[in-house]
Design a protein around this motif. Structure first.
Motif, PDB file in Angstrom:
ATOM      1  N   LYS A 150       0.985   4.041  -3.030  1.00  0.00           N
ATOM      2  CA  LYS A 150       0.379   5.339  -2.754  1.00  0.00           C
ATOM      3  C   LYS A 150       1.390   6.467  -2.557  1.00  0.00           C
ATOM      4  O   LYS A 150       1.155   7.581  -3.016  1.00  0.00           O
ATOM      5  CB  LYS A 150      -0.489   5.195  -1.486  1.00  0.00           C
ATOM      6  CG  LYS A 150      -1.524   6.253  -1.327  1.00  0.00           C
ATOM      7  CD  LYS A 150      -2.895   5.674  -1.486  1.00  0.00           C
ATOM      8  CE  LYS A 150      -3.949   6.708  -1.372  1.00  0.00           C
ATOM      9  NZ  LYS A 150      -5.112   6.284  -0.688  1.00  0.00           N
ATOM     10  N   TRP A 151       2.487   6.195  -1.862  1.00  0.00           N
ATOM     11  CA  TRP A 151       3.351   7.305  -1.426  1.00  0.00           C
ATOM     12  C   TRP A 151       4.814   7.238  -1.833  1.00  0.00           C
ATOM     13  O   TRP A 151       5.549   8.202  -1.634  1.00  0.00           O
ATOM     14  CB  TRP A 151       3.257   7.449   0.097  1.00  0.00           C
ATOM     15  CG  TRP A 151       1.864   7.685   0.548  1.00  0.00           C
ATOM     16  CD1 TRP A 151       1.095   6.860   1.324  1.00  0.00           C
ATOM     17  CD2 TRP A 151       1.024   8.817   0.252  1.00  0.00           C
ATOM     18  NE1 TRP A 151      -0.158   7.405   1.513  1.00  0.00           N
ATOM     19  CE2 TRP A 151      -0.224   8.613   0.873  1.00  0.00           C
ATOM     20  CE3 TRP A 151       1.219   9.983  -0.494  1.00  0.00           C
ATOM     21  CZ2 TRP A 151      -1.270   9.517   0.773  1.00  0.00           C
ATOM     22  CZ3 TRP A 151       0.176  10.893  -0.598  1.00  0.00           C
ATOM     23  CH2 TRP A 151      -1.052  10.647   0.032  1.00  0.00           C
TER      24      TRP A 151
ATOM     25  N   TYR B 136       0.833  -1.200   0.000  1.00  0.00           N
ATOM     26  CA  TYR B 136       0.000   0.000   0.000  1.00  0.00           C
ATOM     27  C   TYR B 136       0.873   1.258   0.000  1.00  0.00           C
ATOM     28  O   TYR B 136       0.660   2.188  -0.778  1.00  0.00           O
ATOM     29  CB  TYR B 136      -0.923  -0.007   1.231  1.00  0.00           C
ATOM     30  CG  TYR B 136      -1.849   1.184   1.313  1.00  0.00           C
ATOM     31  CD1 TYR B 136      -3.045   1.203   0.597  1.00  0.00           C
ATOM     32  CD2 TYR B 136      -1.529   2.292   2.094  1.00  0.00           C
ATOM     33  CE1 TYR B 136      -3.903   2.297   0.660  1.00  0.00           C
ATOM     34  CE2 TYR B 136      -2.384   3.394   2.169  1.00  0.00           C
ATOM     35  CZ  TYR B 136      -3.563   3.382   1.455  1.00  0.00           C
ATOM     36  OH  TYR B 136      -4.409   4.473   1.516  1.00  0.00           O
TER      37      TYR B 136
ATOM     38  N   SER C 189      -4.083   7.045  -6.419  1.00  0.00           N
ATOM     39  CA  SER C 189      -5.108   7.508  -5.477  1.00  0.00           C
ATOM     40  C   SER C 189      -6.074   6.390  -5.081  1.00  0.00           C
ATOM     41  O   SER C 189      -6.850   6.543  -4.144  1.00  0.00           O
ATOM     42  CB  SER C 189      -5.905   8.673  -6.074  1.00  0.00           C
ATOM     43  OG  SER C 189      -6.839   8.210  -7.043  1.00  0.00           O
ATOM     44  N   GLY C 190      -6.027   5.277  -5.822  1.00  0.00           N
ATOM     45  CA  GLY C 190      -6.945   4.174  -5.556  1.00  0.00           C
ATOM     46  C   GLY C 190      -8.108   4.147  -6.523  1.00  0.00           C
ATOM     47  O   GLY C 190      -9.050   3.370  -6.357  1.00  0.00           O
TER      48      GLY C 190
ATOM     49  N   TYR D 203      -6.554  12.986  -2.300  1.00  0.00           N
ATOM     50  CA  TYR D 203      -5.201  12.472  -2.544  1.00  0.00           C
ATOM     51  C   TYR D 203      -4.325  13.556  -3.173  1.00  0.00           C
ATOM     52  O   TYR D 203      -3.169  13.755  -2.779  1.00  0.00           O
ATOM     53  CB  TYR D 203      -5.260  11.231  -3.444  1.00  0.00           C
ATOM     54  CG  TYR D 203      -3.903  10.670  -3.824  1.00  0.00           C
ATOM     55  CD1 TYR D 203      -3.103  10.042  -2.882  1.00  0.00           C
ATOM     56  CD2 TYR D 203      -3.432  10.779  -5.125  1.00  0.00           C
ATOM     57  CE1 TYR D 203      -1.851   9.529  -3.231  1.00  0.00           C
ATOM     58  CE2 TYR D 203      -2.185  10.270  -5.481  1.00  0.00           C
ATOM     59  CZ  TYR D 203      -1.406   9.644  -4.525  1.00  0.00           C
ATOM     60  OH  TYR D 203      -0.172   9.132  -4.868  1.00  0.00           O
TER      61      TYR D 203
END
Length: 197
Positions: A30-31, A26, A61-62, A117
């Motif tokens: 995401k990051w 995750y 961002s999903g 996001y």
């Protein structure tokens, strides 16, 4: 009355779980590229944002409606991001126009997850991510977030920020990217049994 939250124990459990495969995956999605992504959405770079970059941001961002998102012309994506991140309208108004179905800057295939996001990417010490994880985790922590589903979505984001800021302070986190990871962890069976769903 709900049991008081053991913030210290919760923070320690989260820190100890940092290498769990699901959390690591995750975090990477995401990051891991957040400095690079933030560069793409700086005001003077937005005019050069291409569809490939926009799709990468959307996926990170999903976002799950990729084909719908691809139907937005790149000029509209740039305009929406410029309004969200750099207009002088108050935050709740910008969020409303970009995340609400009737908003003037709403992009097809997007919602509060994508909008929040982008805000978090641009200013991770100021803006939190609003998604199913954050709602679920805040509820489990006993932080009253019933107002999120009532009234305008822009006002709901301000309420979400208050709840996320409380978690950030209690856990001593540097910015809202860490809070987002915590919300992901806390909303799943990765968290300790006393905090399980």
């Amino acid at each position: 009355m709900a049991e008081p939250v053991d913030w210290q124990g919760l923070g320690q459990a989260f820190n100890e779980s940092g290498s769990q495969p699901k959390l690591t995956k995750y975090r990477l999605r995401k990051w891991s590229r957040s400095p690079e992504f933030a560069g793409w959405i700086e005001q003077d770079c937005l005019t050069r944002l291409c569809m490939e970059q926009a799709l990468v941001l959307y996926t990170a961002s999903g976002g799950s409606k990729r084909d719908d998102f691809k139907s937005n012309p790149i000029a509209e994506i740039r305009d929406s991001l410029d309004f969200l991140l750099y207009d002088t309208v108050q935050l709740e108004g910008r969020f409303q126009e970009c995340a609400d179905g009737a908003g003037a800057f709403k992009l097809t295939g997007t919602g509060k997850e994508f909008v929040s996001y982008l805000l978090c990417l641009s200013e991770p010490r100021i803006f939190a991510v609003w998604n199913a994880n954050s709602e679920k985790a805040l509820k489990k922590l006993g932080i009253d977030m019933r107002t999120l589903r009532r009234g305008p979505i822009g006002i709901g984001y301000i309420d979400l920020l208050e709840g996320a800021a409380l978690v950030q302070r209690r856990l001593g986190m540097g910015d809202f990217r860490s809070v987002d990871e915590f919300f992901y962890w806390a909303s799943r069976p990765l968290a300790p049994p006393e905090f399980a769903p």
